[in-house]
Write a protein that holds these residues in place. Structure first.
Motif, short mmCIF file in Angstrom:
data_model
loop_
_atom_site.label_atom_id
_atom_site.label_comp_id
_atom_site.label_asym_id
_atom_site.label_seq_id
_atom_site.Cartn_x
_atom_site.Cartn_y
_atom_site.Cartn_z
N THR A 75 50.63 44.01 44.10
CA THR A 75 49.75 44.48 43.02
C THR A 75 49.59 45.99 43.16
N ASP A 132 48.31 40.17 48.03
CA ASP A 132 47.45 39.27 47.25
C ASP A 132 46.02 39.21 47.79
N ALA A 187 44.29 42.39 46.87
CA ALA A 187 44.04 42.38 45.42
C ALA A 187 42.87 41.48 45.08
N GLU A 188 42.77 40.34 45.74
CA GLU A 188 41.64 39.42 45.51
C GLU A 188 40.33 40.10 45.89
N SER A 235 39.20 42.25 43.07
CA SER A 235 39.34 41.61 41.76
C SER A 235 38.35 42.15 40.73
N SER A 236 37.23 42.71 41.18
CA SER A 236 36.25 43.25 40.23
C SER A 236 36.73 44.53 39.55
N GLU A 269 40.01 44.94 38.47
CA GLU A 269 41.32 44.62 37.91
C GLU A 269 41.52 45.40 36.62
N PRO A 303 50.09 43.54 37.21
CA PRO A 303 48.68 43.63 37.57
C PRO A 303 48.41 44.89 38.41
N ARG A 352 44.95 47.38 40.32
CA ARG A 352 43.56 47.66 40.65
C ARG A 352 43.43 49.18 40.71
#
Length: 177
Positions: A28, A51, A54-55, A58-59, A61, A88, A90
């Motif tokens: 990402t 991942d 990235a999680e 996530s806020s 994104e 995707p 961030r």
């Protein structure tokens, strides 16, 4: 009307734990201030996270059509819309996501920010040792918007001009090769 009233999101991200040593070769994208220019996005030096990272972010994104605005440092107030091929993604703490709601067109909002860059620069230099725009400054920014149908027409015109600029840039690249 305030910018906060016409946006569903205004916010910046964070650097993953470990800083740049935690970046990956793929995954990402994490967009940093060096990727955001006036009206354009640069993939030069684009960093990536896995991942799990990235999680954790996530806020922040980035979604299709989001306006990205540099909020710190010498590149403060540079703004663009990230091309969808880099999603995707961030953002880190130096870049804000400005996501218009149904009262505003994202491309029109980008044009408004660019046209009012002087205001942003003045705000960023007020009282700080380093240029910075805060979320509160952005939310309270007075924006004078025409009706959404007018915004959409202006945005369509800007989009057609940007398409011509992109085509000319590609042609120049071919001619120079």
């Amino acid at each position: 009307m305030k910018l906060g009233d016409i946006c569903s999101k205004i916010g910046s991200g964070a650097t993953p734990r470990g800083g740049k040593d935690s970046y990956k070769d793929s995954g990402t994208a994490i967009i940093r201030s060096q990727n955001v220019f006036d009206w354009s996005f640069s993939s030069s030096g684009l960093a990536f996270i896995d991942d799990d990272q990235a999680e954790a972010l996530s806020s922040v994104e980035v979604k299709h059509g989001d306006v990205l605005l540099n909020i710190t440092g010498d590149s403060v107030a540079r703004a663009c819309i990230v091309p969808s091929e880099f999603l995707p993604a961030r953002v880190n703490q130096h870049v804000a996501i400005i996501r218009a709601n149904d009262k505003a067109n994202n491309l029109f909002l980008l044009a408004w920010l660019q046209a009012n860059k002087g205001i942003l620069l003045k705000l960023a230099s007020s009282g700080a040792t380093r240029n910075a725009l805060t979320k509160r400054m952005l939310e309270n920014l007075d924006v004078n918007l025409p009706p959404i149908d007018v915004q959409n027409k202006v945005a369509a015109f800007i989009d057609s001009i940007q398409a011509k600029i992109t085509l000319n840039t590609k042609l120049n690249g071919y001619l120079g090769a």
